[in-house]
Scaffold this motif. Structure first.
Motif, PDB file in Angstrom:
ATOM      1  N   LEU A   1       1.120   4.163   3.854  1.00 35.06           N
ATOM      2  CA  LEU A   1      -0.110   4.801   3.431  1.00 35.06           C
ATOM      3  C   LEU A   1      -0.179   4.189   2.022  1.00 35.06           C
ATOM      4  CD1 LEU A   1      -0.742   7.927   5.888  1.00 35.06           C
ATOM      5  CD2 LEU A   1      -1.800   5.647   5.781  1.00 35.06           C
ATOM      6  N   ALA A   2       1.113   4.807   1.458  1.00 34.59           N
ATOM      7  CA  ALA A   2       0.798   4.625  -0.246  1.00 34.59           C
ATOM      8  C   ALA A   2       0.753   3.142  -0.343  1.00 34.59           C
ATOM      9  CB  ALA A   2       2.085   5.152  -0.920  1.00 34.59           C
ATOM     10  N   GLY A   3       1.385   2.210   0.236  1.00 33.60           N
ATOM     11  CA  GLY A   3       0.917   0.784  -0.053  1.00 33.60           C
ATOM     12  C   GLY A   3      -0.132   0.136   0.438  1.00 33.60           C
ATOM     13  N   LEU A   4      -0.862   0.939   1.513  1.00 37.41           N
ATOM     14  CA  LEU A   4      -2.057   0.255   2.042  1.00 37.41           C
ATOM     15  C   LEU A   4      -3.097   0.944   0.909  1.00 37.41           C
ATOM     16  CD1 LEU A   4      -3.935  -0.867   4.143  1.00 37.41           C
ATOM     17  CD2 LEU A   4      -4.181   1.703   4.961  1.00 37.41           C
TER      18      LEU A   4
ATOM     19  N   ILE B   1       1.756  -5.979  -4.336  1.00 36.07           N
ATOM     20  CA  ILE B   1       2.468  -4.918  -4.388  1.00 36.07           C
ATOM     21  C   ILE B   1       2.267  -3.944  -3.083  1.00 36.07           C
ATOM     22  CG2 ILE B   1       3.282  -2.777  -5.704  1.00 36.07           C
ATOM     23  CD1 ILE B   1       4.465  -5.396  -6.864  1.00 36.07           C
ATOM     24  N   GLY B   2       1.047  -3.737  -2.829  1.00 36.62           N
ATOM     25  CA  GLY B   2       0.610  -2.720  -1.774  1.00 36.62           C
ATOM     26  C   GLY B   2       1.132  -3.243  -0.525  1.00 36.62           C
ATOM     27  N   LEU B   3       0.755  -4.770  -0.054  1.00 32.89           N
ATOM     28  CA  LEU B   3       1.257  -5.405   1.015  1.00 32.89           C
ATOM     29  C   LEU B   3       2.902  -5.553   1.225  1.00 32.89           C
ATOM     30  CD1 LEU B   3      -1.377  -7.987   1.237  1.00 32.89           C
ATOM     31  CD2 LEU B   3      -1.318  -5.979   2.541  1.00 32.89           C
ATOM     32  N   VAL B   4       3.445  -5.487   0.107  1.00 34.83           N
ATOM     33  CA  VAL B   4       4.854  -5.456   0.378  1.00 34.83           C
ATOM     34  C   VAL B   4       5.382  -4.088   0.681  1.00 34.83           C
ATOM     35  CG1 VAL B   4       6.999  -5.495  -1.200  1.00 34.83           C
ATOM     36  CG2 VAL B   4       5.276  -7.530  -1.329  1.00 34.83           C
ATOM     37  N   ALA B   5       4.742  -2.976   0.156  1.00 37.10           N
ATOM     38  CA  ALA B   5       5.209  -1.473   0.390  1.00 37.10           C
ATOM     39  C   ALA B   5       4.804  -1.136   2.088  1.00 37.10           C
ATOM     40  CB  ALA B   5       4.160  -0.719  -0.589  1.00 37.10           C
ATOM     41  N   VAL B   6       3.527  -1.777   2.357  1.00 40.46           N
ATOM     42  CA  VAL B   6       3.301  -1.530   3.734  1.00 40.46           C
ATOM     43  C   VAL B   6       4.229  -2.195   4.677  1.00 40.46           C
ATOM     44  CG1 VAL B   6       1.490  -2.110   5.557  1.00 40.46           C
ATOM     45  CG2 VAL B   6       0.784  -1.307   3.211  1.00 40.46           C
ATOM     46  N   ALA B   7       4.602  -3.604   4.147  1.00 43.86           N
ATOM     47  CA  ALA B   7       5.532  -4.369   5.068  1.00 43.86           C
ATOM     48  C   ALA B   7       6.706  -3.444   5.239  1.00 43.86           C
ATOM     49  CB  ALA B   7       5.802  -5.679   4.785  1.00 43.86           C
ATOM     50  N   ILE B   8       7.450  -2.970   4.169  1.00 47.30           N
ATOM     51  CA  ILE B   8       8.737  -2.086   4.045  1.00 47.30           C
ATOM     52  C   ILE B   8       8.438  -0.861   4.781  1.00 47.30           C
ATOM     53  CG2 ILE B   8      10.245  -0.882   2.422  1.00 47.30           C
ATOM     54  CD1 ILE B   8       9.850  -3.126   0.426  1.00 47.30           C
TER      55      ILE B   8
ATOM     56  N   PRO C   1      12.404   0.924  -7.357  1.00 39.01           N
ATOM     57  CA  PRO C   1      11.965  -0.063  -8.232  1.00 39.01           C
ATOM     58  C   PRO C   1      10.298  -0.413  -8.052  1.00 39.01           C
ATOM     59  CG  PRO C   1      13.689  -1.140  -7.185  1.00 39.01           C
ATOM     60  CD  PRO C   1      13.708   0.486  -6.760  1.00 39.01           C
ATOM     61  N   LEU C   2      10.160  -0.632  -6.676  1.00 40.27           N
ATOM     62  CA  LEU C   2       8.692  -0.853  -6.505  1.00 40.27           C
ATOM     63  C   LEU C   2       7.689   0.192  -6.893  1.00 40.27           C
ATOM     64  CD1 LEU C   2       7.386  -3.546  -4.964  1.00 40.27           C
ATOM     65  CD2 LEU C   2       7.375  -1.875  -2.915  1.00 40.27           C
ATOM     66  N   GLY C   3       7.744   1.076  -6.858  1.00 45.30           N
ATOM     67  CA  GLY C   3       7.277   2.402  -7.112  1.00 45.30           C
ATOM     68  C   GLY C   3       6.944   2.449  -8.754  1.00 45.30           C
ATOM     69  N   ALA C   4       8.192   2.473  -9.140  1.00 43.24           N
ATOM     70  CA  ALA C   4       8.370   2.305 -10.657  1.00 43.24           C
ATOM     71  C   ALA C   4       7.623   1.392 -11.220  1.00 43.24           C
ATOM     72  CB  ALA C   4       9.852   2.458 -11.248  1.00 43.24           C
ATOM     73  N   TRP C   5       7.559  -0.065 -10.896  1.00 44.95           N
ATOM     74  CA  TRP C   5       6.698  -0.950 -11.204  1.00 44.95           C
ATOM     75  C   TRP C   5       5.295  -0.869 -11.170  1.00 44.95           C
ATOM     76  CZ3 TRP C   5       6.331  -4.660 -14.436  1.00 44.95           C
ATOM     77  CH2 TRP C   5       5.438  -5.686 -14.431  1.00 44.95           C
ATOM     78  N   LEU C   6       5.085  -0.418 -10.003  1.00 48.85           N
ATOM     79  CA  LEU C   6       3.669   0.013  -9.899  1.00 48.85           C
ATOM     80  C   LEU C   6       3.115   0.959 -10.734  1.00 48.85           C
ATOM     81  CD1 LEU C   6       1.121  -0.499  -8.016  1.00 48.85           C
ATOM     82  CD2 LEU C   6       2.106   1.486  -6.734  1.00 48.85           C
ATOM     83  N   ILE C   7       3.819   1.859 -11.251  1.00 49.48           N
ATOM     84  CA  ILE C   7       3.381   2.829 -12.175  1.00 49.48           C
ATOM     85  C   ILE C   7       3.124   2.046 -13.778  1.00 49.48           C
ATOM     86  CG2 ILE C   7       4.089   4.873 -13.784  1.00 49.48           C
ATOM     87  CD1 ILE C   7       5.253   5.946 -11.059  1.00 49.48           C
TER      88      ILE C   7
END
Length: 150
Positions: free
Chosen positions: A42-45, A70-77, A97-103
């Motif tokens: 949901l966060a990725g979406l 980034i969102g689609l990568v998070a959804v896939a994961i 690291p994906l969340g840190a990069w998003l920030i």
């Protein structure tokens, strides 16, 4: 039956292997872990659709593309972890690291002045990815050592 096939069959049915698979699968398939994986999806979406929802899709084309990817990568994961909880636990470290990069990307990706909505959206979605990823990673490590997961 050849010797190799017989040996593979006996290892697959070995009581220790079966016990470890059940323990590891039970820890990573707990309701809390499944909820955490859903939070990741949901966060990725949200990260993927936020440029259009918050209206910075036209003013910030770099961030629009960045958040979408980034969102689609998070959804896939997140969906991968939910569907493959027995084997996907090792992938959960990528979310930190994906969340840190998003920030931090809000200030790194070339854009005009970022809006408050864009900043808060990325910070909240990134923090959720970090927390859920760290929780899933901790659960997979606890499950792998024989500890009781959340």
């Amino acid at each position: 039956m050849t010797e190799r096939t017989s040996r593979e069959a006996s290892m697959r049915d070995h009581p220790d292997v079966v016990s470890l698979q059940q323990q590891y699968g039970g820890a990573l398939g707990s309701p809390q872990t499944v909820v955490a994986d859903g939070v990741v999806a949901l966060a990725g979406l949200w990260a993927a659709i936020s440029p259009w929802v918050l209206g910075f899709d036209l003013a910030q084309p770099g961030m629009r593309t960045h958040n979408l990817i980034i969102g689609l990568v998070a959804v896939a994961i997140g969906l991968g972890l939910t569907g493959l909880f027995e084997r996907g636990g090792g992938l959960s470290w990528v979310l930190v690291p994906l969340g840190a990069w998003l920030i931090v990307s809000t200030w790194i990706v070339p854009t005009a002045t970022p809006s408050a909505g864009m900043v808060w959206s990325n910070v909240i979605a990134g923090a959720l990815l970090i927390l859920a990823g760290a929780g899933a990673l901790g659960t997979s490590l606890m499950g792998g050592r024989g500890g009781r997961a959340r």
